[in-house]
Design a protein around this motif. Structure first.
Motif, mmCIF file in Angstrom:
data_model
loop_
_atom_site.group_PDB
_atom_site.id
_atom_site.type_symbol
_atom_site.label_atom_id
_atom_site.label_comp_id
_atom_site.label_asym_id
_atom_site.label_seq_id
_atom_site.Cartn_x
_atom_site.Cartn_y
_atom_site.Cartn_z
ATOM 1 N N ASN A 189 17.208 61.095 9.964
ATOM 2 C CA ASN A 189 18.505 61.279 9.315
ATOM 3 C C ASN A 189 18.351 61.875 7.916
ATOM 4 O O ASN A 189 19.115 62.755 7.507
ATOM 5 N N GLU A 191 17.426 65.614 8.285
ATOM 6 C CA GLU A 191 18.561 66.448 8.688
ATOM 7 C C GLU A 191 19.467 66.750 7.510
ATOM 8 O O GLU A 191 19.939 67.881 7.338
ATOM 9 N N ALA A 192 19.716 65.744 6.672
ATOM 10 C CA ALA A 192 20.528 65.959 5.470
ATOM 11 C C ALA A 192 19.803 66.881 4.488
ATOM 12 O O ALA A 192 20.408 67.778 3.883
ATOM 13 N N TYR A 193 18.497 66.659 4.352
ATOM 14 C CA TYR A 193 17.683 67.489 3.450
ATOM 15 C C TYR A 193 17.670 68.941 3.926
ATOM 16 O O TYR A 193 17.802 69.875 3.116
ATOM 17 N N ILE A 251 19.856 70.603 5.740
ATOM 18 C CA ILE A 251 21.136 71.272 5.539
ATOM 19 C C ILE A 251 21.234 71.799 4.113
ATOM 20 O O ILE A 251 21.610 72.958 3.871
ATOM 21 N N GLU A 252 20.874 70.969 3.166
ATOM 22 C CA GLU A 252 20.919 71.368 1.756
ATOM 23 C C GLU A 252 19.871 72.437 1.454
ATOM 24 O O GLU A 252 20.151 73.422 0.753
#
Length: 333
Positions: free
Chosen positions: A208, A211-213, A215-216
């Motif tokens: 998780n 995935e956030a990393y 995207i950024e």
């Protein structure tokens, strides 16, 4: 079927024992000649030419013996049969040493010929890392090779597969893939690769976070790519303007709304191997109209309306020509 090979004379015998012809040297004829059960290599030879090879140590020794015998009969040492014989011979001693140290259960999972070429590398790694990889099996090593693991990563793989016995809850291939991805995620985020008792929880936590990393991170890379060509992509002609994506999701959204495959180009755009821009009415920038691809040399590539339709209106063609000219004049700046 029905043919036998006289190893002593190199003559193929027919169904009634009549000599058919002297030992031929073609791959096809050797395969047919050696397919007889009487040579004890029916299983091996019938599969080698289909690349479905499985050998135990006993069969490997028979293979070597037969290769030597055929050589003594004058058969040239070329072709698949002898290529594999040479590979077996090169690694046979190392493999036998490894084989003799396995339990019967471990042997049943390690009777594949491919093991021969992995053994030297495996022994080199074990010798280099010592107790750090205690419990590493040849199967784990073969799986791990697919992910270009560094030395410090192998101890993590062994910890989760051998000590935490992750392989008992997943197939060995699936378990290795999960650990390898976990290691890659941690390194990408510059996080410490932890060894924790509950891998599943830590795996989902890192997944998780990654995935956030990503995207950024991808949005930042994409923005940098377009910023370098800001002048080339700043263009208005008539009622239309060029708009650039601000994140990968913009490209995916364009593909969904326009019903074409531009969404599959996100990785190439992030890697800066191509550019995707949107041609829309200046007054309604949120409404899709034309999707354009710009190559890294500044030339226009694919240029489509929705559903991969080609432009046909005079004003669209005029915009295309004007934009192409603008790119040529401003691409190098």
């Amino acid at each position: 079927k029905g043919y036998t090979l006289d190893i002593n004379t190199g003559i193929i015998l027919g169904k009634r024992g009549v000599a058919v012809k002297r030992m031929p040297f073609s791959r096809y004829e050797i395969e047919r000649a050696l397919s007889s059960e009487e040579t004890m290599l029916c299983y091996v030879l019938s599969r080698i030419f289909h690349r479905e090879i499985a050998l135990t140590c006993e069969q490997a020794q028979k293979w070597l013996n037969l290769a030597d015998r055929l050589t003594s009969l004058g058969v040239p040492r070329d072709g698949d049969f002898f290529d594999y014989a040479d590979m077996i011979d090169e690694n046979f001693k190392a493999f036998v040493k490894y084989w003799n140290g396995l339990t019967e259960e471990e042997k049943r999972g390690c009777s594949v010929l491919e093991n021969f070429k992995y053994v030297p590398k495996y022994q080199e790694l074990v010798k280099r890392l010592g107790s750090a990889v205690e419990g590493l099996t040849l199967e784990m090593f073969q799986r791990g090779l697919q992910y270009n693991l560094e030395d410090e990563d192998w101890s993590v793989l062994v910890y989760y597969l051998a000590k935490c016995k992750l392989g008992e809850y997943h197939s060995m291939g699936n378990a290795t893939e999960r650990v390898a991805k976990y290691i890659q995620w941690c390194k990408a985020m510059e996080k410490k690769v932890d060894k924790v008792p509950c891998f599943s929880r830590e795996y989902m936590k890192k997944k998780n976070a990654y995935e956030a990393y990503k995207i950024e991170y991808d949005a930042k890379r994409l923005a940098q790519n377009y910023a370098r060509k800001a002048k080339a992509f700043t263009f208005t002609f008539g009622e239309y303007s060029v708009f650039v994506p601000t994140c990968p999701q913009d490209i995916v959204r364009e593909g969904n709304e326009m019903h074409h495959c531009v969404g599959s180009y996100t990785d190439r755009v992030i890697e800066n191997t191509t550019y995707i821009v949107f041609v829309r009415k200046t007054a309604t920038p949120d409404k899709c109209y034309i999707t354009a691809q710009v190559h890294t040399d500044g030339t226009l590539g694919q240029y489509y309306l929705a559903h991969d339709r080609h432009i046909y209106l005079t004003e669209d063609r005029a915009f295309y020509e004007a934009f192409a000219k603008h790119l040529r004049e401003n691409w190098g700046e």
